[in-house]
Design a protein around this motif. Structure first.
Motif, PDB file in Angstrom:
ATOM      1  N   VAL A 199       0.933  -1.076   0.031  1.00  0.00           N
ATOM      2  CA  VAL A 199       0.209  -0.047   0.004  1.00  0.00           C
ATOM      3  C   VAL A 199       0.954   1.180   0.082  1.00  0.00           C
ATOM      4  O   VAL A 199       2.107   1.196   0.458  1.00  0.00           O
ATOM      5  N   THR A 200       0.109   2.469  -0.421  1.00  0.00           N
ATOM      6  CA  THR A 200       1.014   3.719  -0.452  1.00  0.00           C
ATOM      7  C   THR A 200       0.271   4.666   0.834  1.00  0.00           C
ATOM      8  O   THR A 200      -0.454   4.146   1.450  1.00  0.00           O
ATOM      9  N   LEU A 201       1.099   5.547   1.176  1.00  0.00           N
ATOM     10  CA  LEU A 201       0.395   6.532   1.802  1.00  0.00           C
ATOM     11  C   LEU A 201      -0.918   7.172   1.692  1.00  0.00           C
ATOM     12  O   LEU A 201      -1.681   7.176   2.634  1.00  0.00           O
ATOM     13  N   GLU A 202      -1.402   7.343   0.424  1.00  0.00           N
ATOM     14  CA  GLU A 202      -2.670   7.702  -0.033  1.00  0.00           C
ATOM     15  C   GLU A 202      -3.653   6.502   0.431  1.00  0.00           C
ATOM     16  O   GLU A 202      -4.645   6.759   0.724  1.00  0.00           O
ATOM     17  N   ASP A 203      -3.319   5.279   0.084  1.00  0.00           N
ATOM     18  CA  ASP A 203      -3.962   4.241   0.719  1.00  0.00           C
ATOM     19  C   ASP A 203      -4.327   4.007   2.156  1.00  0.00           C
ATOM     20  O   ASP A 203      -5.404   4.084   2.557  1.00  0.00           O
ATOM     21  N   ILE A 204      -3.429   4.527   2.898  1.00  0.00           N
ATOM     22  CA  ILE A 204      -3.243   4.392   4.360  1.00  0.00           C
ATOM     23  C   ILE A 204      -4.292   5.575   4.605  1.00  0.00           C
ATOM     24  O   ILE A 204      -5.339   5.569   5.664  1.00  0.00           O
ATOM     25  N   ALA A 205      -4.109   6.772   4.060  1.00  0.00           N
ATOM     26  CA  ALA A 205      -4.926   8.037   4.596  1.00  0.00           C
ATOM     27  C   ALA A 205      -6.450   7.614   4.043  1.00  0.00           C
ATOM     28  O   ALA A 205      -7.545   7.826   4.696  1.00  0.00           O
ATOM     29  N   SER A 206      -6.613   6.932   3.077  1.00  0.00           N
ATOM     30  CA  SER A 206      -8.097   6.477   2.639  1.00  0.00           C
ATOM     31  C   SER A 206      -8.702   5.577   3.729  1.00  0.00           C
ATOM     32  O   SER A 206      -9.780   5.915   4.127  1.00  0.00           O
ATOM     33  N   PHE A 207      -7.975   4.627   4.212  1.00  0.00           N
ATOM     34  CA  PHE A 207      -8.239   3.722   5.152  1.00  0.00           C
ATOM     35  C   PHE A 207      -8.634   4.532   6.579  1.00  0.00           C
ATOM     36  O   PHE A 207      -9.601   4.368   6.920  1.00  0.00           O
ATOM     37  N   ILE A 208      -8.024   5.498   6.760  1.00  0.00           N
ATOM     38  CA  ILE A 208      -8.020   6.448   8.077  1.00  0.00           C
ATOM     39  C   ILE A 208      -9.555   7.027   7.785  1.00  0.00           C
ATOM     40  O   ILE A 208     -10.344   7.347   8.735  1.00  0.00           O
ATOM     41  N   ARG A 209      -9.660   7.884   6.416  1.00  0.00           N
ATOM     42  CA  ARG A 209     -11.004   8.451   5.904  1.00  0.00           C
ATOM     43  C   ARG A 209     -12.197   7.623   6.264  1.00  0.00           C
ATOM     44  O   ARG A 209     -13.286   8.240   6.578  1.00  0.00           O
ATOM     45  N   ASP A 210     -11.876   6.284   5.801  1.00  0.00           N
ATOM     46  CA  ASP A 210     -12.985   5.489   5.921  1.00  0.00           C
ATOM     47  C   ASP A 210     -13.375   4.894   7.301  1.00  0.00           C
ATOM     48  O   ASP A 210     -14.350   4.122   7.616  1.00  0.00           O
ATOM     49  N   GLY A 211     -12.564   5.476   8.430  1.00  0.00           N
ATOM     50  CA  GLY A 211     -12.904   5.079   9.734  1.00  0.00           C
ATOM     51  C   GLY A 211     -12.196   4.088  10.265  1.00  0.00           C
ATOM     52  O   GLY A 211     -12.336   3.828  11.425  1.00  0.00           O
ATOM     53  N   ARG A 212     -11.257   3.534   9.477  1.00  0.00           N
ATOM     54  CA  ARG A 212     -10.424   2.493  10.245  1.00  0.00           C
ATOM     55  C   ARG A 212      -9.162   3.123  11.161  1.00  0.00           C
ATOM     56  O   ARG A 212      -8.731   4.104  10.616  1.00  0.00           O
ATOM     57  N   GLU A 213      -9.080   2.426  12.083  1.00  0.00           N
ATOM     58  CA  GLU A 213      -7.516   2.621  12.879  1.00  0.00           C
ATOM     59  C   GLU A 213      -6.675   1.791  12.338  1.00  0.00           C
ATOM     60  O   GLU A 213      -6.945   0.676  11.589  1.00  0.00           O
ATOM     61  N   VAL A 214      -5.450   2.275  12.158  1.00  0.00           N
ATOM     62  CA  VAL A 214      -4.161   1.868  11.553  1.00  0.00           C
ATOM     63  C   VAL A 214      -3.156   1.800  12.399  1.00  0.00           C
ATOM     64  O   VAL A 214      -3.060   2.740  13.187  1.00  0.00           O
ATOM     65  N   GLN A 215      -2.309   0.633  12.441  1.00  0.00           N
ATOM     66  CA  GLN A 215      -1.095   0.648  13.279  1.00  0.00           C
ATOM     67  C   GLN A 215      -0.099   0.314  12.298  1.00  0.00           C
ATOM     68  O   GLN A 215      -0.166  -0.838  11.451  1.00  0.00           O
ATOM     69  N   ILE A 216       1.009   1.009  12.097  1.00  0.00           N
ATOM     70  CA  ILE A 216       2.428   0.809  11.055  1.00  0.00           C
ATOM     71  C   ILE A 216       3.523   0.342  12.151  1.00  0.00           C
ATOM     72  O   ILE A 216       3.905   1.180  12.824  1.00  0.00           O
ATOM     73  N   VAL A 217       3.971  -0.800  11.687  1.00  0.00           N
ATOM     74  CA  VAL A 217       5.235  -1.371  12.546  1.00  0.00           C
ATOM     75  C   VAL A 217       6.001  -1.574  11.760  1.00  0.00           C
ATOM     76  O   VAL A 217       5.997  -2.205  10.612  1.00  0.00           O
ATOM     77  N   ASP A 218       7.373  -1.587  12.156  1.00  0.00           N
ATOM     78  CA  ASP A 218       8.515  -1.903  11.439  1.00  0.00           C
ATOM     79  C   ASP A 218       8.768  -3.516  11.704  1.00  0.00           C
ATOM     80  O   ASP A 218       8.476  -4.083  12.717  1.00  0.00           O
ATOM     81  N   LEU A 219       8.805  -3.986  10.591  1.00  0.00           N
ATOM     82  CA  LEU A 219       8.889  -5.682  10.506  1.00  0.00           C
ATOM     83  C   LEU A 219      10.168  -5.940  11.241  1.00  0.00           C
ATOM     84  O   LEU A 219       9.741  -7.149  12.161  1.00  0.00           O
ATOM     85  N   LYS A 220      11.236  -5.583  11.085  1.00  0.00           N
ATOM     86  CA  LYS A 220      12.422  -6.146  11.663  1.00  0.00           C
ATOM     87  C   LYS A 220      12.468  -5.607  13.159  1.00  0.00           C
ATOM     88  O   LYS A 220      12.815  -6.517  14.098  1.00  0.00           O
ATOM     89  N   SER A 221      12.226  -4.475  13.643  1.00  0.00           N
ATOM     90  CA  SER A 221      12.334  -4.027  15.052  1.00  0.00           C
ATOM     91  C   SER A 221      11.142  -4.270  15.872  1.00  0.00           C
ATOM     92  O   SER A 221      11.195  -4.224  17.047  1.00  0.00           O
TER      93      SER A 221
END
Length: 187
Positions: free
Chosen positions: A27-49
């Motif tokens: 996904v892109t940043l715009e996709d993430i912004a769209s998820f948030i506008r649609d009311g979803r909570e989002v959590q972004i984590v670094d896979l390695k750390s």
């Protein structure tokens, strides 16, 4: 905890690509912004750390929108935010902002409820239902994204080249609303 209550987990790979664990795609940043506008909570984590990067990416989304001319935050507010990082008021600002946005969300919900409950003598007019649905969609769009409604320049694209879909949808709603108002004025 239901699926709606759990935040959408996005993993950032070492290549800095963002991976949606729910749909198993990038996904892109715009996709993430769209998820948030649609009311979803989002959590972004670094896979390695395993570090939580949500705040960093949300700030990046805001900065990207602001840099495209979709100004939601006045310079005075941005200046005060910068000042709050260097003063003892720092502890008060986050709570104030959180309370302000909560009041805004509650006000938006109440406005939508009152708008739909408001009796209207024009309700029996042909085409009124379509007009009312468009007005509700328009209000929802306006309240959800002030920045995309304010600019009227050429179509902007995000850093990854995706068109500003929200602006197109809003312009389509505006056109439909104008067409319906024109038809209603002829009746």
């Amino acid at each position: 905890m239901s699926d709606e209550a759990k935040p959408l987990l996005i993993k950032r790979y070492a290549s800095r690509r963002l991976y949606n664990t729910e749909t198993s795609d990038y996904v892109t940043l715009e996709d993430i912004a769209s998820f948030i506008r649609d009311g979803r909570e989002v959590q972004i984590v670094d896979l390695k750390s395993g570090d939580d990067l949500t705040r960093q990416y949300l700030l990046q989304i805001i900065a990207e929108h602001e840099s495209r001319g979709e100004n939601v935050l006045p310079v005075d507010v941005l200046t005060d935010l910068v000042r709050s990082y260097t003063t003892s008021a720092q502890s008060v600002v986050p709570q104030f902002l959180a309370a302000s946005f909560e009041m805004l969300r509650e006000g938006q919900s109440q406005l939508m409820e009152q708008f739909t409950a408001f009796p209207n003598p024009m309700a029996n007019m042909p085409g009124f239902d379509a007009l009312q649905r468009q007005q509700q969609a328009f209000l929802k769009s306006m309240m959800a994204g002030w920045g995309s409604a304010g600019s009227s320049g050429p179509e902007m694209e995000s850093a990854d080249g995706a068109p500003a879909k929200d602006r197109d949808e809003l312009n389509a709603i505006k056109k439909q609303l104008a067409d319906l108002q024109s038809k209603l004025s002829k009746l």
